[in-house]
Design an enzyme around this catalytic site. Structure first.
Site, PDB file in Angstrom:
ATOM      1  N   CYS A 163       0.814  -1.216   0.000  1.00 25.02           N
ATOM      2  CA  CYS A 163       0.000   0.000   0.000  1.00 25.02           C
ATOM      3  C   CYS A 163       0.850   1.270   0.000  1.00 25.02           C
ATOM      4  O   CYS A 163       0.450   2.270  -0.598  1.00 25.02           O
ATOM      5  CB  CYS A 163      -0.996   0.000   1.156  1.00 25.02           C
ATOM      6  SG  CYS A 163      -0.280  -0.156   2.796  1.00 25.02           S
ATOM      7  N   HIS A 217      -2.917   1.041   7.129  1.00 19.15           N
ATOM      8  CA  HIS A 217      -2.966   1.014   5.667  1.00 19.15           C
ATOM      9  C   HIS A 217      -2.701   2.419   5.138  1.00 19.15           C
ATOM     10  O   HIS A 217      -3.284   3.390   5.620  1.00 19.15           O
ATOM     11  CB  HIS A 217      -4.355   0.516   5.237  1.00 19.15           C
ATOM     12  CG  HIS A 217      -4.616   0.546   3.775  1.00 19.15           C
ATOM     13  ND1 HIS A 217      -3.904  -0.219   2.865  1.00 19.15           N
ATOM     14  CD2 HIS A 217      -5.529   1.243   3.050  1.00 19.15           C
ATOM     15  CE1 HIS A 217      -4.375   0.015   1.650  1.00 19.15           C
ATOM     16  NE2 HIS A 217      -5.358   0.893   1.742  1.00 19.15           N
TER      17      HIS A 217
END
Length: 184
Positions: free
Chosen positions: A19, A120
């Protein structure tokens, strides 16, 4: 069917734990970074480490903020950590290239959400006069709108714990502090 114009927005989708790489590429609207370039940065940051502290020991990604900051520096940009106590109204949006947020995210096993929360990295930036959420876990970019909508989006995310935000600015903007309007 996606919204008109959204097909012109570069958007990488989530793969492994990459990510941070997807967020960087989505911020720059181009595939500038890969797992290999991020791993090289990790080696440069901790050349003598047996187990590199800046990525997953499994080699699947999960890069930390130091990798993002070093990657941005390679292209003449800087990451400014956002202090949540400040007012988002003071941001000079036309001086900010984009935003990288570190948000809590559910862990999925197929279609089942596990009771585990991980961090994330997501990217948000303006493309052709419109702000988009470029989260790599989304099927496609999500149109947020203009200045009012981006401030509302950021405020909502910043109120969640634990959420952190980096302002992506050109190096000279970081140095002269013009991303911040002290008069407001």
């Amino acid at each position: 069917m996606s919204e008109p114009g959204v097909e012109l927005v570069y958007h990488e989708k989530q793969r492994l734990e990459l990510c941070a790489i997807h967020a960087l590429n989505n911020i720059f609207q181009d595939k500038l970074f890969s797992k290999e370039t991020a791993d090289e940065i990790c080696k440069r940051l901790a050349p003598d480490a047996r187990i590199n502290p800046h990525r997953s020991v499994l080699g699947t990604g999960n890069y930390d903020v130091n990798v993002i900051m070093a990657a941005l520096q390679n292209y003449g940009f800087a990451a400014v950590w956002w202090d949540k106590r400040r007012s988002l109204e003071k941001l000079v949006l036309n001086k900010i290239h984009g935003f990288i947020l570190n948000i809590p995210s559910s862990v999925m096993l197929g279609f089942v959400s596990l009771p585990i929360r991980r961090k994330h990295w997501i990217a948000v930036r303006e493309v052709y006069g419109v702000y988009y959420n470029l989260d790599s876990k989304l099927k496609s970019p999500v149109r947020l709108g203009g200045e009012n909508e981006i401030r509302k989006f950021l405020k909502e995310h910043m109120s969640e714990e634990p959420c952190e935000m980096l302002l992506v600015v050109q190096k000279d903007v970081e140095e002269d502090g013009t991303w911040w309007n002290v008069a407001v």
